[in-house]
Enzyme design. Sequence first.
Site, PDB file in Angstrom:
ATOM      1  N   GLU A 144      -5.659  18.154 -35.838  1.00 47.52           N
ATOM      2  CA  GLU A 144      -7.139  16.738 -35.682  1.00 47.52           C
ATOM      3  C   GLU A 144      -7.371  15.947 -33.905  1.00 47.52           C
ATOM      4  O   GLU A 144      -8.586  16.293 -33.637  1.00 47.52           O
ATOM      5  CB  GLU A 144      -8.071  16.936 -36.383  1.00 47.52           C
TER       6      GLU A 144
ATOM      7  N   LYS B 265      -6.249  16.627 -51.750  1.00 48.98           N
ATOM      8  CA  LYS B 265      -6.682  16.952 -49.952  1.00 48.98           C
ATOM      9  C   LYS B 265      -5.342  17.413 -48.811  1.00 48.98           C
ATOM     10  O   LYS B 265      -4.050  16.789 -49.903  1.00 48.98           O
ATOM     11  CB  LYS B 265      -7.525  16.182 -49.357  1.00 48.98           C
TER      12      LYS B 265
ATOM     13  N   GLN C 229      -6.296   0.342  -7.611  1.00 46.24           N
ATOM     14  CA  GLN C 229      -5.216  -0.127  -8.375  1.00 46.24           C
ATOM     15  C   GLN C 229      -5.985   0.470  -9.922  1.00 46.24           C
ATOM     16  O   GLN C 229      -4.683   0.373 -10.917  1.00 46.24           O
ATOM     17  CB  GLN C 229      -5.448  -1.536  -8.497  1.00 46.24           C
TER      18      GLN C 229
ATOM     19  N   TYR D 122      -6.401   1.997   2.708  1.00 41.61           N
ATOM     20  CA  TYR D 122      -6.356   1.547   1.254  1.00 41.61           C
ATOM     21  C   TYR D 122      -7.523   0.613   0.944  1.00 41.61           C
ATOM     22  O   TYR D 122      -7.779   0.274   1.152  1.00 41.61           O
ATOM     23  CB  TYR D 122      -4.693   0.768   0.870  1.00 41.61           C
TER      24      TYR D 122
ATOM     25  N   SER E  90      -6.094  11.996 -48.324  1.00 39.18           N
ATOM     26  CA  SER E  90      -6.984  11.178 -48.307  1.00 39.18           C
ATOM     27  C   SER E  90      -6.606  10.514 -49.487  1.00 39.18           C
ATOM     28  O   SER E  90      -6.401  10.968 -50.408  1.00 39.18           O
ATOM     29  CB  SER E  90      -8.251  12.681 -49.390  1.00 39.18           C
TER      30      SER E  90
ATOM     31  N   ASN F  89      -4.388  17.168 -45.423  1.00 37.90           N
ATOM     32  CA  ASN F  89      -5.467  17.597 -44.591  1.00 37.90           C
ATOM     33  C   ASN F  89      -4.314  17.749 -42.122  1.00 37.90           C
ATOM     34  O   ASN F  89      -3.238  16.895 -42.479  1.00 37.90           O
ATOM     35  CB  ASN F  89      -6.232  16.746 -44.110  1.00 37.90           C
TER      36      ASN F  89
ATOM     37  N   THR G 193     -14.021  38.085 -32.491  1.00 35.02           N
ATOM     38  CA  THR G 193     -15.298  37.921 -31.262  1.00 35.02           C
ATOM     39  C   THR G 193     -16.414  37.325 -32.081  1.00 35.02           C
ATOM     40  O   THR G 193     -16.708  37.944 -33.277  1.00 35.02           O
ATOM     41  CB  THR G 193     -15.504  38.838 -30.227  1.00 35.02           C
ATOM     42  N   HIS G 194     -16.800  36.130 -31.801  1.00 30.72           N
ATOM     43  CA  HIS G 194     -18.061  35.651 -32.104  1.00 30.72           C
ATOM     44  C   HIS G 194     -17.807  34.987 -33.827  1.00 30.72           C
ATOM     45  O   HIS G 194     -18.321  34.882 -34.494  1.00 30.72           O
ATOM     46  CB  HIS G 194     -19.578  36.336 -32.672  1.00 30.72           C
TER      47      HIS G 194
ATOM     48  N   LYS H 264      -4.605   4.051 -12.095  1.00 33.95           N
ATOM     49  CA  LYS H 264      -3.234   3.761 -12.634  1.00 33.95           C
ATOM     50  C   LYS H 264      -2.823   4.051 -14.330  1.00 33.95           C
ATOM     51  O   LYS H 264      -2.471   4.791 -15.051  1.00 33.95           O
ATOM     52  CB  LYS H 264      -2.286   2.549 -12.640  1.00 33.95           C
TER      53      LYS H 264
ATOM     54  N   ASN I 193       0.223  -0.886  -0.177  1.00 32.74           N
ATOM     55  CA  ASN I 193      -0.230  -0.148   0.219  1.00 32.74           C
ATOM     56  C   ASN I 193       0.867   1.266   0.410  1.00 32.74           C
ATOM     57  O   ASN I 193       0.825   1.926  -0.816  1.00 32.74           O
ATOM     58  CB  ASN I 193      -0.814  -0.181   1.086  1.00 32.74           C
TER      59      ASN I 193
HETATM   60  N1  ARG Z   1      -1.664  -3.586  -7.869  1.00 29.23           N
HETATM   61  C1  ARG Z   1      -1.948  -2.796  -6.457  1.00 29.23           C
HETATM   62  C2  ARG Z   1      -2.458  -1.339  -5.923  1.00 29.23           C
HETATM   63  O1  ARG Z   1      -1.986  -0.962  -7.805  1.00 29.23           O
HETATM   64  C3  ARG Z   1      -1.044  -2.843  -5.362  1.00 29.23           C
HETATM   65  C4  ARG Z   1      -1.651  -2.645  -3.245  1.00 29.23           C
HETATM   66  C5  ARG Z   1      -2.396  -3.628  -3.074  1.00 29.23           C
HETATM   67  N2  ARG Z   1      -2.312  -4.036  -1.998  1.00 29.23           N
HETATM   68  C6  ARG Z   1      -3.267  -4.665  -1.443  1.00 29.23           C
HETATM   69  N3  ARG Z   1      -3.432  -4.991   0.132  1.00 29.23           N
HETATM   70  N4  ARG Z   1      -3.820  -5.963  -1.971  1.00 29.23           N
HETATM   71  O2  ARG Z   1      -3.447  -0.383  -6.165  1.00 29.23           O
END
Ligand code: ARG
Length: 461
Positions: free
Chosen positions: A294, A287, A326, A321, A281, A289, A159-160, A329, A114
Amino acid sequence: MKDKNTKLWDGRFNEATDAFVEAFTASVDFDKQLARYDIQGSIAHATMLQHIGVLTADELAQITTGLSQIQDSIAADRFTWSIALEDVHMNIEKALTDMIGNTGKKLHTGRSRNDQVATDIRLYLRDRIDEICLLLRRLETGLLDLAEREVDTILPGMTHLQTAQPVTFGHHLLAWFEMIERDHARMVDCRSRVNSMPLGAAALAGTSYPIDRKMTADLLGFETVAMNSLDAVSDRDFAIEFTAAASLIMMHLSRWAEEIILWSSAQFDYIELPDRFCTGSSIMPQKKNPDVAELVRGKTGRVFGALTALLTLMKGQPLAYNRDNQEDKEPLFDTVQTVTMSLIAFADMIPEMTPKRDNMRAAAVKGHSTATDLADYLVQKGLPFRDAHEVVGNLVSRAIELGMDLPDLSIQELQQQSSLITDDVFEVLSLEGSVNARNHPGGTAPEQVQKAIAEARRKLG
Ligand code: ARG
């Protein structure tokens, strides 16, 4: 059948994890991106453990050497990642134990995944913020170089999306500089809160070992130590702040992309983008582009989505926690990737656009863009502003009737609406007269743009 050899935590379990659950809970496919930081954190943690007498010097040397070798094999793409080992942390710890034996099992003393994962993300994000800051600076420098070349170029300010008043192109570009400068300041500010160390919080309550958190923090270059263990393992504010700052960057780039797309159209035709930044294109041979712009505009949605995802991820979580975390990420990694690539695209492309100065000027001449200047001129000659507005409105109407632009009206036509108008009016109605008149800090006059560029360069150092 109990399988005691795969999991590092299965002492209290009586059956193997369900195969679906194993796949569902695993994060290694994406958190392996944190490997470098996980190893960096582990080496610092082990160094501290040796310092307080929990590891011997020999054990520390084995751990450090082992982790360095693992780092090398990951970098060389020779490392075998296993879903059964769930995440980056346990993959690396298991590899270490396989390599150096029982000493490897001591690394996790006084630590939990954690506080480990919270530390890894912070180390990762700190590096990414530094890269993003450099890219913002590169974009700013390119922008200032371009603005310097376009100090006197005039285009219609809008403007606009309607012609409003003439502005210098240098001034227009400096508006983008202001936005990017705020983006940079936000990233720097966010970094200070990223740069705080959770290690030592362990699972949630701290640890009974006499750890030296300050030492670990110094080894990892953290400015501060997270002061409450419950908060340390569960806080993801820093990721949300980063994603919010990244959202603003993307919003800015997207607005800018929109201008680039409009400007490179046949209808505006203000700029030429180099061929190498465009695509064609498959059906329409004519074209060219502006795909890069974009795509930046399009990718903005991913980052806004990540911000919403992270805020929502956190809103229902009790302390401390929870495995929900998780899920922080992928949105974070995607944000980093998207904002970094978009900034590279802009930093590369912006200095390479060629302004079509004649077209900009021709557009500024159209649309009676100096009408306000004429009103101000009449005010200077004693007419109240509302009356002046009315006079000029009538003149614009007359010009439209004649199929002309305001500055093309004859002195006689002009004087029919107001006897206050004399020959000096034509300077006032000219584009140069208009922009030069706005000669105060923050104004569009070339002289002010020069000053603003010099000031901006001083800021960048
Ligand atoms: N893979 C977990 C995460 O990204 C790591 C921590 C997991 N901790 C646990 N007590 N299961 O948060």
